[in-house]
Design a protein around this motif. Structure first.
Motif, mmCIF file in Angstrom:
data_model
loop_
_atom_site.group_PDB
_atom_site.id
_atom_site.type_symbol
_atom_site.label_atom_id
_atom_site.label_comp_id
_atom_site.label_asym_id
_atom_site.label_seq_id
_atom_site.Cartn_x
_atom_site.Cartn_y
_atom_site.Cartn_z
ATOM 1 N N ARG A 73 0.835 -1.203 0.000
ATOM 2 C CA ARG A 73 0.000 0.000 0.000
ATOM 3 C C ARG A 73 0.860 1.240 0.000
ATOM 4 N NH1 ARG A 73 -3.825 -1.158 -2.238
ATOM 5 N NH2 ARG A 73 -5.357 -2.589 -1.397
ATOM 6 N N ALA A 100 0.899 4.099 -2.656
ATOM 7 C CA ALA A 100 0.692 5.498 -2.273
ATOM 8 C C ALA A 100 1.739 6.381 -2.934
ATOM 9 C CB ALA A 100 0.760 5.645 -0.750
ATOM 10 N N ILE A 101 2.983 5.955 -2.877
ATOM 11 C CA ILE A 101 4.032 6.765 -3.488
ATOM 12 C C ILE A 101 3.818 6.862 -4.989
ATOM 13 C CG2 ILE A 101 6.501 6.908 -3.962
ATOM 14 C CD1 ILE A 101 7.048 5.728 -1.278
ATOM 15 N N ALA A 152 1.098 6.810 -6.576
ATOM 16 C CA ALA A 152 -0.103 7.545 -6.962
ATOM 17 C C ALA A 152 0.174 9.033 -7.125
ATOM 18 C CB ALA A 152 -1.193 7.347 -5.913
ATOM 19 N N VAL A 153 1.217 9.501 -6.503
ATOM 20 C CA VAL A 153 1.511 10.934 -6.586
ATOM 21 C C VAL A 153 2.338 11.177 -7.846
ATOM 22 C CG1 VAL A 153 2.650 12.849 -5.435
ATOM 23 C CG2 VAL A 153 1.563 11.063 -4.080
ATOM 24 N N PRO A 154 1.981 12.165 -8.653
ATOM 25 C CA PRO A 154 2.812 12.477 -9.824
ATOM 26 C C PRO A 154 4.245 12.723 -9.381
ATOM 27 C CG PRO A 154 0.783 13.729 -9.923
ATOM 28 C CD PRO A 154 0.788 13.042 -8.599
ATOM 29 N N LEU A 178 5.604 16.174 -8.319
ATOM 30 C CA LEU A 178 5.001 16.712 -7.105
ATOM 31 C C LEU A 178 5.593 16.038 -5.882
ATOM 32 C CD1 LEU A 178 1.243 17.123 -8.033
ATOM 33 C CD2 LEU A 178 2.932 18.897 -7.633
ATOM 34 N N VAL A 222 7.574 17.939 -2.783
ATOM 35 C CA VAL A 222 7.271 17.856 -1.359
ATOM 36 C C VAL A 222 8.553 17.688 -0.563
ATOM 37 C CG1 VAL A 222 6.259 16.411 0.430
ATOM 38 C CG2 VAL A 222 4.940 16.977 -1.586
ATOM 39 N N SER A 256 -10.621 -0.075 -0.763
ATOM 40 C CA SER A 256 -9.163 -0.070 -0.860
ATOM 41 C C SER A 256 -8.655 1.273 -1.358
ATOM 42 C CB SER A 256 -8.679 -1.206 -1.759
ATOM 43 O OG SER A 256 -9.056 -0.981 -3.080
ATOM 44 N N LEU A 276 -5.928 3.634 0.533
ATOM 45 C CA LEU A 276 -4.780 4.190 -0.184
ATOM 46 C C LEU A 276 -4.678 5.697 0.037
ATOM 47 C CD1 LEU A 276 -2.490 3.557 -2.069
ATOM 48 C CD2 LEU A 276 -4.016 3.899 -3.992
ATOM 49 N N PHE A 289 -3.281 6.489 3.403
ATOM 50 C CA PHE A 289 -1.832 6.308 3.394
ATOM 51 C C PHE A 289 -1.131 7.510 2.778
ATOM 52 C CE2 PHE A 289 0.376 2.441 4.533
ATOM 53 C CZ PHE A 289 -0.652 1.624 4.946
ATOM 54 N N ILE A 290 -1.646 7.958 1.633
ATOM 55 C CA ILE A 290 -1.019 9.077 0.929
ATOM 56 C C ILE A 290 -1.003 10.318 1.811
ATOM 57 C CG2 ILE A 290 -1.218 10.632 -1.033
ATOM 58 C CD1 ILE A 290 -2.439 8.323 -2.588
ATOM 59 N N LEU A 347 1.597 10.030 4.496
ATOM 60 C CA LEU A 347 2.932 10.126 3.893
ATOM 61 C C LEU A 347 3.319 11.572 3.619
ATOM 62 C CD1 LEU A 347 5.114 8.224 2.631
ATOM 63 C CD2 LEU A 347 3.985 8.604 0.471
ATOM 64 N N ILE A 348 2.420 12.313 2.979
ATOM 65 C CA ILE A 348 2.719 13.691 2.618
ATOM 66 C C ILE A 348 2.907 14.535 3.866
ATOM 67 C CG2 ILE A 348 1.778 15.749 1.554
ATOM 68 C CD1 ILE A 348 0.188 13.896 -0.275
ATOM 69 N N GLY A 390 -2.098 11.424 -14.079
ATOM 70 C CA GLY A 390 -0.938 11.735 -13.249
ATOM 71 C C GLY A 390 0.149 12.442 -14.050
ATOM 72 N N ILE A 432 -2.471 20.356 -2.233
ATOM 73 C CA ILE A 432 -2.407 20.150 -3.680
ATOM 74 C C ILE A 432 -1.908 18.744 -4.003
ATOM 75 C CG2 ILE A 432 -1.236 20.833 -5.793
ATOM 76 C CD1 ILE A 432 -1.301 23.649 -4.890
ATOM 77 N N VAL A 433 -0.861 18.302 -3.303
ATOM 78 C CA VAL A 433 -0.326 16.977 -3.601
ATOM 79 C C VAL A 433 -1.360 15.907 -3.281
ATOM 80 C CG1 VAL A 433 1.490 15.334 -3.076
ATOM 81 C CG2 VAL A 433 2.023 17.741 -3.251
ATOM 82 N N ALA A 491 -3.876 15.929 -6.052
ATOM 83 C CA ALA A 491 -3.349 15.326 -7.286
ATOM 84 C C ALA A 491 -3.355 13.811 -7.179
ATOM 85 C CB ALA A 491 -1.931 15.831 -7.557
ATOM 86 N N ALA A 492 -2.885 13.299 -6.042
ATOM 87 C CA ALA A 492 -2.886 11.853 -5.857
ATOM 88 C C ALA A 492 -4.316 11.324 -5.843
ATOM 89 C CB ALA A 492 -2.171 11.488 -4.561
ATOM 90 N N PHE A 506 -5.648 10.838 -9.275
ATOM 91 C CA PHE A 506 -5.173 9.572 -9.832
ATOM 92 C C PHE A 506 -5.987 8.399 -9.291
ATOM 93 C CE2 PHE A 506 -2.262 6.457 -11.393
ATOM 94 C CZ PHE A 506 -2.126 5.506 -10.407
ATOM 95 N N VAL A 507 -6.149 8.341 -7.980
ATOM 96 C CA VAL A 507 -6.852 7.217 -7.363
ATOM 97 C C VAL A 507 -8.307 7.155 -7.826
ATOM 98 C CG1 VAL A 507 -7.675 6.290 -5.172
ATOM 99 C CG2 VAL A 507 -5.358 7.156 -5.353
#
Lengths: 527, 281, 336
Positions: B118, B122-123, B125-127, B130, B134, C11, C15, C18-19, C22-23, C250, C287-288, C291-292, C295-296
């Motif tokens: 996951r 997740a990583i 999924a980010v363009p 971008l 970050v 799911s 996700l 998680f994103i 992470l950010i 993306g 913004i990030v 953007a993610a 995509f999802v």
């Protein structure tokens, strides 16, 4: 299969539709773009009347609209569009009345009385009264608001509204140049300061039309302005972070003026037929700062050596596009300033032999390593380091160049008093020039220059005189002493005086630049 | 069971015949790597300022012309190429080390597989740019930081491929046999599985180099990558672009260099993928 | 069917969570905070003002509290405030979204218009050397960074041909002609940057379909090659290619960051670059995350749509999960 075929057809149909739309767009674009380019040039020659919106391109953009907490010089353009101060700066005649019509001082110079206009209204229709001045000044003086104008009003102890059109300021030290200090204190609607970015309620010649922070500000003429209503249709200030894009926009007529063009672009733009807007006597100074509290630059001979080792002519050509005035006296008074004292300053023309000799006397011998700390906020810092590196290499001193992010500058050098032995830091001073007291307050006891120079008794005495005397010859003599002392001591090495130019299309008039680089577009006209 | 067969010369030649461009690509990479590696010897003074000779066009005396401070552009390009390749190779190495461990762990231990994969998703999924921005906002943009950022950015891809391979290998009779005779999972992974997974990784690694070069160049081009006085090809491109009205070649040269190198690595990577795909039965 | 939908949505949400973590964590690892940047600009800033700023931004609270405040706001559409301008982040993004959407939309449309013929025509004409030429161009296209494409277009059109020389932005609603004029170069740049990817995806799925038995059946029935391509191969190839839409979105978002900076296009990409320079975490993280999320969400919708449109997948979800050999390598070669 039938269901699938329908979906297939739907998909193909959508794709076909896309294709048609895009092709149509392309076709119209080809037609209209030629039209646009031609129309662009047409609008410059045809519309010789004043009905047009003047567009300013700049980088960075305008982040917020309160002039009294602006820290970005890019925001200064809107200071005179949306706001007025008690006094204002004019190109030819210096400090002029604006919201204040006249002022008097008491005998001891500690009490000032300002008479205000009675015909001024804010953009929302409310009448302007003395209380607004009181509230604005109190706002500026409040340390929590972090107003950069606070230091200019340092001596103001109290401000009171005597009646609706009279304000009285009480100082603790006589400050003959108070009206000049008030130019940048813009009167705003303090009670609604939390909405300032949405309404920009001021008294200026333009009213707010639209604001996208960091991107675009657009203003329209204030029909109810107390003074002359601007003749143009409006002004837009648009951010262009890419130099190529802004240049393309200027040449095609999309924008009329680029604020603060970096020095390496200037000659190319002039060759293309555009006009450079520069101040008549730039006061901003390019300096090289050193830590005078630590070796090796605690020895004044080392600082003088550095000043001799700077090839100012090459630096001007390479880092500043050939603009500006060289300052061989290496003090904070520009050679074009009326208080410049040429006989009092040392001539630091490029002389590597003198530099080497003085460096040796100060203990900086061949093989020494120094560091040039360049912030990345201005490209010329790095270029200056590189020129200096070559010069010092010729006398056996190694200069390492460190380029650092602009945001680390504060952590490294602020507040004053931090140690940075062996560092040479290119900097750009952009504050009031002589004869305003800022200049002398920069150094010495309670000074806040990062050079850490403690000053001496003679300097403090000259400083006190500058701050207190009012007669011109006394000011002149006090500044002559200031120049003599700082030229000899070199608490900061001054390379030259230069302002970052703006580049305008030739049919833009009525725009001028203050000695400190502030651009004035509020009087713009199309010629 | 898959064995690592490096392959007979015949199959190698056949693979090259199917994609002859790979010879040109390898030669290009080799040439550029050589020049970059020896740049201090070939071009000892890239920072020689000559203010009177600024922005000259390419000529026999100045092969790529001069820059805004009068320095030889060919010298600057050689040194910048070194930095560009070092960052890309460093990023690739980090992405492989990180990604292989990540993937093998995920492929062999069911309980943390979800979390690990996951995170990888997740990583991804980010363009990419971008994601890099970050981290640049958080840690700045020195070359070391860029290597770490790009390495982390490309690691999930390696992890995915490794995990797939690992799972396939672990399920094979060979691996299960080893487990029966008492080898620890760790030993199986590193001693037996890893060598078989490796060929696939090599292809991904090559493609990662290309990707790293592209992202680093993009970051440097918008001013958030390698900063002066250091220079990568992206940095030179940024400076060249700002001077495009005065010296159009100054932007063109790094642009072409970057494109050629990325194309070369892409080509070799794809070839490796096809060739090794054939080898792994 | 419903179970499948719920599982996929679930799911995706996991996700996204998680994103966001992470950010958020990445940005907080930095020593120091946004207040130091504004400090560098002014020289009259007192420690009290700094403290006030920190309190207002909530930077004095523990990390997980800050995270919770942020994420609970995001869920209801409140993205917090910018650290610098007191503007709500949502407003800042909303002001710039039309520009980015216009650019991305135009670029996508153009890219499809370019990619579909490029992928289909060599197959239709059954010309091997045309296919080889196409491959060379596609390979070159994939290797050329988006900003190089931009530079070349600027050099060619603005410098040499003197067309499209203006750069800037005008809203479509104000002046459509001028707006299109400004849109051309940036949209073409971005389109050329993502078209090669699309061609590869299409080629991959076409190859998969062209070998299928029903194609041979069609030919056996006497259907001409042209008809076979247009009625049988291409429509069936389009659906699998659609699964790459998420990645394409993306790439569009990533590419628009650079394009917007180069062409002074006032979109969300410029906003994020400004925010990185100023360390405006509030804007960056939002913004990030968006953007993610794009995509999802796009991937989710495509997956669900695919399940609806292709009955084969509803039968065994594991098959849908298995990577097709053509696809993974294309993912690796994707550009910005």
């Amino acid at each position: 299969m039938a269901r699938l075929r329908n979906k297939r057809h739907a998909l193909m149909g959508t794709l076909a539709a896309f294709a048609v739309v895009v092709l149509a767009a392309c076709a119209t674009t080809d037609a209209t773009t030629d039209g646009t380019t031609e129309a662009g040039t047409d609008s410059i020659t045809e519309e010789t009347s004043e009905n047009r919106v003047v567009t300013v391109g700049q980088n960075p953009g305008i982040s917020q609209l309160n002039p009294n907490i602006s820290t970005l010089s890019s925001e200064k353009v809107m200071w005179n569009l949306l706001w007025d101060g008690l006094t204002t700066e004019s190109e030819e005649t210096g400090v002029q009345p604006e919201l204040a019509t006249e002022w008097t001082t008491s005998e001891d110079g500690l009490t000032w009385t300002f008479s205000l206009r009675d015909d001024v209204t804010f953009h929302d229709g409310r009448a302007f009264v003395a209380d607004d001045v009181v509230k604005t000044i109190m706002f500026v003086l409040e340390p929590e608001n972090a107003s950069p104008q606070r230091s200019k009003l340092n001596n103001v102890m109290n401000v009171v509204a005597i009646d609706d059109t009279t304000v009285e300021l009480t100082l603790d030290v006589a400050t003959p140049l108070l009206p000049a200090a008030l130019v940048d204190v813009k009167i705003f609607d303090v009670d609604n300061s939390d909405k300032i970015n949405e309404t920009a309620n001021g008294t200026g010649p333009f009213v707010l039309d639209g604001f996208v922070p960091d991107q675009e500000l657009s203003v329209l003429p204030n029909e109810d302005y107390w003074g002359e209503v601007p003749v143009i249709d409006g002004i837009k200030v648009v951010k262009y972070s890419d130099q190529v894009a802004s240049r393309a926009a200027l040449e095609s007529g999309t924008i009329d003026i680029i604020w603060s063009v970096s020095f390496d672009q200037v000659s190319g733009l002039i060759d293309a037929g555009l006009t450079a807007v520069v101040p008549q006597n730039p006061s901003q100074a390019s300096t090289l700062g050193v830590d005078t509290g630590s070796p090796p630059f605690d020895d004044p001979r080392a600082r003088q050596a550095l000043s001799y080792a700077i090839d100012r002519v090459t630096m001007q050509a390479v880092a500043f596009g050939g603009l500006g005035e060289l300052n061989f006296g290496s003090t904070l008074v520009s050679p074009k300033n009326e208080y410049f004292a040429p006989d009092e300053v040392i001539d630091y023309s490029y002389d590597l032999d003198k530099a080497k000799k003085l460096f040796n006397e100060a203990g900086v011998t061949e093989g020494t390593n120094l560091v040039c700390w360049a912030g990345d906020m201005a490209p010329q810092y790095r270029a200056q380091c590189e020129v200096l590196q070559q010069s010092l290499a010729k006398i056996g001193i190694t200069l390492d160049i460190e380029v650092n992010e602009g945001s680390t500058w504060a952590a490294r050098f602020y507040p004053a008093g931090k140690e940075y032995a062996g560092l040479i830091v290119p900097n750009y001073l952009s504050r009031e020039p002589a004869p305003l007291p800022f200049v002398v307050s920069y150094f010495g006891v309670d000074g806040w220059s990062p050079s850490n120079w403690p000053g001496n008794a003679e300097y403090e005495e000259a400083k006190a005189r500058v701050k207190s005397v009012t007669a011109t010859e006394d000011i002149r003599s006090a500044f002559a002493d200031f120049q003599r002392i700082t030229s000899e001591e070199q608490p900061t090495v001054v390379v030259m005086n230069v302002a970052q130019p703006s580049i305008a299309s030739p049919d833009l008039g009525g725009v001028w630049m203050e000695f400190n680089g502030t651009i004035h577009v509020e009087g713009a006209v199309i010629q | 069971m898959t064995t690592l067969k490096v392959g007979s010369t015949r199959s190698l030649l056949r693979a090259v015949y199917d994609q002859p461009s790979v010879i040109v690509s390898l030669a290009t990479i080799f040439f550029i790597a050589l020049i970059s590696a020896f740049s201090p010897l070939l071009f000892p003074n890239p920072d020689e300022i000559d203010a009177s000779n600024r922005l000259l066009p390419p000529s026999p005396e100045h092969w790529f012309g001069t820059d805004e401070l009068g320095r030889e552009l060919v010298a600057r390009m050689a040194h910048a190429g070194q930095l560009t390749l070092v960052i890309a190779l460093g990023a690739m190495a980090l992405s492989i080390i990180l990604g292989v461990l990540w993937g093998m762990l995920a492929g062999s231990h069911g309980w943390i597989e979800e979390v690990l994969m996951r995170t990888a998703d997740a990583i991804m999924a980010v363009p990419m740019i971008l994601f890099a921005l970050v981290f640049v906002a958080a840690f700045g943009s020195s070359p070391e930081v860029l290597i770490v950022i790009l390495g982390i950015l490309k690691a999930p891809l390696v992890a995915r491929v490794t995990r797939a391979s690992t799972m396939v290998e672990l399920a094979s009779d060979y691996a299960r046999g080893l487990a029966v005779i008492g080898l620890s999972k760790g030993r199986i992974l590193f001693a037996e599985i890893l060598p078989n997974v490796f060929p696939v990784i090599v292809a991904v690694a090559t493609l990662n180099i290309a990707s790293a070069i592209m992202i680093e160049a993009a970051l440097s081009f918008i001013g958030l990558g390698v900063q002066p006085p250091l220079a990568s090809w992206g940095t030179l491109l940024k400076i060249g672009y700002s001077l495009i009205y005065q010296a159009w070649w100054y932007a063109l040269i790094p642009a072409i260099a970057i494109t050629i190198v990325i194309a070369a690595f892409n080509d070799v990577g794809k070839w490796l993928e096809r060739y090794l795909d054939r080898r792994v039965a | 069917m419903l179970v499948y939908v719920l599982k996929r949505v679930g799911s995706s949400l996991v996700l996204l969570a998680f994103i966001s973590i992470l950010i958020f964590v990445a940005l907080r690892l930095l020593p120091g905070d946004p207040t130091t940047f504004s400090l560098a600009q002014g020289d009259g800033v007192s420690p009290e003002a700094l403290e006030k700023m920190r309190r207002e931004l909530g930077l004095d609270q523990p990390v997980f509290v800050q995270y919770w405040n942020w994420i609970s706001g995001v869920v209801v559409g409140n993205f917090g405030f910018s650290y610098f301008s007191d503007f709500p982040v949502g407003l800042l993004i909303a002001q710039r979204l039309p520009a980015t959407v216009t650019l991305a939309g135009a670029a996508l449309a153009l890219a499809i218009v370019i990619a579909v013929p490029v992928a289909v025509v060599p197959l239709w004409l059954r010309s091997v050397w045309l296919e080889r030429i196409t491959n060379v161009f596609v390979a070159l296209g994939l290797a050329t960074p988006v900003f190089v494409i931009g530079i070349l277009l600027v050099l060619f059109f603005a410098n040499f041909l003197n067309l499209f020389t203006g750069s800037g932005y005008v809203a479509f609603t104000d002046d459509p002609a001028a707006a299109l004029g400004f849109l051309v170069l940036p949209a073409v740049t971005l389109a050329l940057a993502i078209a090669p990817q699309l061609v590869r995806y299409l080629q991959g799925s076409i190859r998969g379909v062209a070998e299928a038995t029903f194609v041979r059946t069609a030919r056996g029935k006497g259907i001409g090659w042209g008809r076979t391509v247009s009625n049988h191969i291409v429509p069936n190839a389009l659906l699998p290619a659609l699964t790459s839409l998420g990645i394409t979105v993306g790439s569009l978002l990533g590419g628009s960051v650079v394009v917007e900076v180069v062409f002074a296009w006032p979109g969300v990409g410029q906003l994020v670059v400004d925010a990185v320079v100023k360390r405006d975490y509030a804007v960056i993280q939002t913004i990030v995350l968006l953007a993610a999320s794009a995509f999802v969400v796009v991937t989710l919708i495509v997956d669900l749509l695919y399940g609806v449109l292709d009955p084969r997948l509803r039968v065994s979800t594991s098959q849908a999960r298995a990577p097709r050999s053509g696809d993974t390598s294309v993912i690796k070669e994707a550009s910005v």
